[in-house]
Design a protein around this motif. Sequence first.
Motif, PDB file in Angstrom:
ATOM      1  N   VAL A 117      42.397  43.052  42.202  1.00 14.15           N
ATOM      2  CA  VAL A 117      41.541  42.138  41.456  1.00 14.15           C
ATOM      3  C   VAL A 117      42.308  40.851  41.183  1.00 14.15           C
ATOM      4  N   ILE A 118      41.700  39.718  41.523  1.00 17.99           N
ATOM      5  CA  ILE A 118      42.272  38.402  41.225  1.00 17.99           C
ATOM      6  C   ILE A 118      41.278  37.688  40.315  1.00 17.99           C
ATOM      7  N   ASP A 119      41.693  37.398  39.100  1.00 18.83           N
ATOM      8  CA  ASP A 119      40.833  36.809  38.079  1.00 18.83           C
ATOM      9  C   ASP A 119      41.398  35.431  37.715  1.00 18.83           C
ATOM     10  N   VAL A 120      40.642  34.388  38.024  1.00 18.49           N
ATOM     11  CA  VAL A 120      41.106  33.015  37.800  1.00 18.49           C
ATOM     12  C   VAL A 120      40.181  32.323  36.806  1.00 18.49           C
ATOM     13  N   VAL A 121      40.761  31.743  35.764  1.00 17.45           N
ATOM     14  CA  VAL A 121      39.999  30.985  34.772  1.00 17.45           C
ATOM     15  C   VAL A 121      40.581  29.577  34.685  1.00 17.45           C
TER      16      VAL A 121
ATOM     17  N   THR B 209      43.576  23.327  32.427  1.00 15.36           N
ATOM     18  CA  THR B 209      44.316  24.591  32.453  1.00 15.36           C
ATOM     19  C   THR B 209      43.821  25.440  33.612  1.00 15.36           C
ATOM     20  N   SER B 210      44.683  26.310  34.107  1.00 14.41           N
ATOM     21  CA  SER B 210      44.285  27.239  35.155  1.00 14.41           C
ATOM     22  C   SER B 210      45.230  28.430  35.109  1.00 14.41           C
ATOM     23  N   SER B 211      44.667  29.630  35.016  1.00 13.35           N
ATOM     24  CA  SER B 211      45.488  30.834  34.959  1.00 13.35           C
ATOM     25  C   SER B 211      44.979  31.865  35.954  1.00 13.35           C
ATOM     26  N   ILE B 212      45.901  32.587  36.572  1.00 11.88           N
ATOM     27  CA  ILE B 212      45.569  33.636  37.530  1.00 11.88           C
ATOM     28  C   ILE B 212      46.164  34.951  37.051  1.00 11.88           C
ATOM     29  N   LYS B 213      45.315  35.982  36.984  1.00 11.88           N
ATOM     30  CA  LYS B 213      45.771  37.330  36.672  1.00 11.88           C
ATOM     31  C   LYS B 213      45.468  38.233  37.860  1.00 11.88           C
ATOM     32  N   VAL B 214      46.491  38.938  38.327  1.00 15.48           N
ATOM     33  CA  VAL B 214      46.354  39.828  39.479  1.00 15.48           C
ATOM     34  C   VAL B 214      46.652  41.256  39.028  1.00 15.48           C
TER      35      VAL B 214
END
Length: 296
Positions: free
Chosen positions: A74-78, A38-43
């Motif tokens: 802010v770029i937050d990637v998990v 899985t990979s998600s990006i929140k901007v």
Amino acid sequence: MIYRVRHITEYKYVSPVSLCYNVAHLMPRDTQMQTCLTSSIKVKPEPISQQERIDYFGNKSFYFSVQDAHKKLVIDVVSELNISTNIVLPDLTQGLTCREYLDLICVSNDPDFLEAREFLLDSPMIRSSQELADYAKDVFQDDVPLLMALRQFTSKIFTEFKFDPNVTTVATPLDQVLKLKGGVCQDFAHLAIGCLRSLGFPTRYMSGYLETLPPPGEEKLIGADASHAWFSVFVPNIGWVEFDPTNDVMPTTQHLVTAWGRDYSDVTPLQGVIFDGGEGQTLSVSVDVQRLGRTR
């Protein structure tokens, strides 16, 4: 083994940015040894448009634009990855010698060789030179097995260069890195690639992460709290074999791949264009790699 990677990038500006366009290489790719589960990006602020693509090298890229005025981005990637634990490093004494390899790479019509030859060409941040060839040539003697020479060359850079984030910038040319005998993982990867291409060995730039906490009894690797860089060389009958000159190792389970290309410019974690924002900005990056446990 399952890993979770969290990569947070934060920009702060002096005055509001009215518009920005960006592309990120922050989502891990699939390889023979890893699968991105899985990979998600929140901007933040929320983009007005965003799109995922696969680039020329097969990397996952993420394009987005923000049109709301903002003084902080802010770029937050998990991401979660499954890393194979059945990695067996090749026998360094086997395979082609350096001379046999150089004779073959120039004439073979094998599709893998043809693809590899792309990585002999100069790239935006790496130019072949006699100076770079001279630095490495003593290691790559004609009758020495290529894999052994590559491992020795990795140790040469590790031994003769000092990890120091204060002596170089992202724009420091390789001839200066060679003189300074210092730099960071990106510099050491670029240096190795420049030397190897100058000698005729196709080499690509690897970008990714290191496990933040090492297994019990092992030392923490250099660069484990940020993006990391190393290099790989195409070897017949094996594929692309990776080497990390910053830590003097051949990567296994602790190196997690995000992307690869000709050099850093192909796989920059985040790059783009902003409008307004004033003079000066601050950047902070935090990376955390956690080992969650074994797959069942």
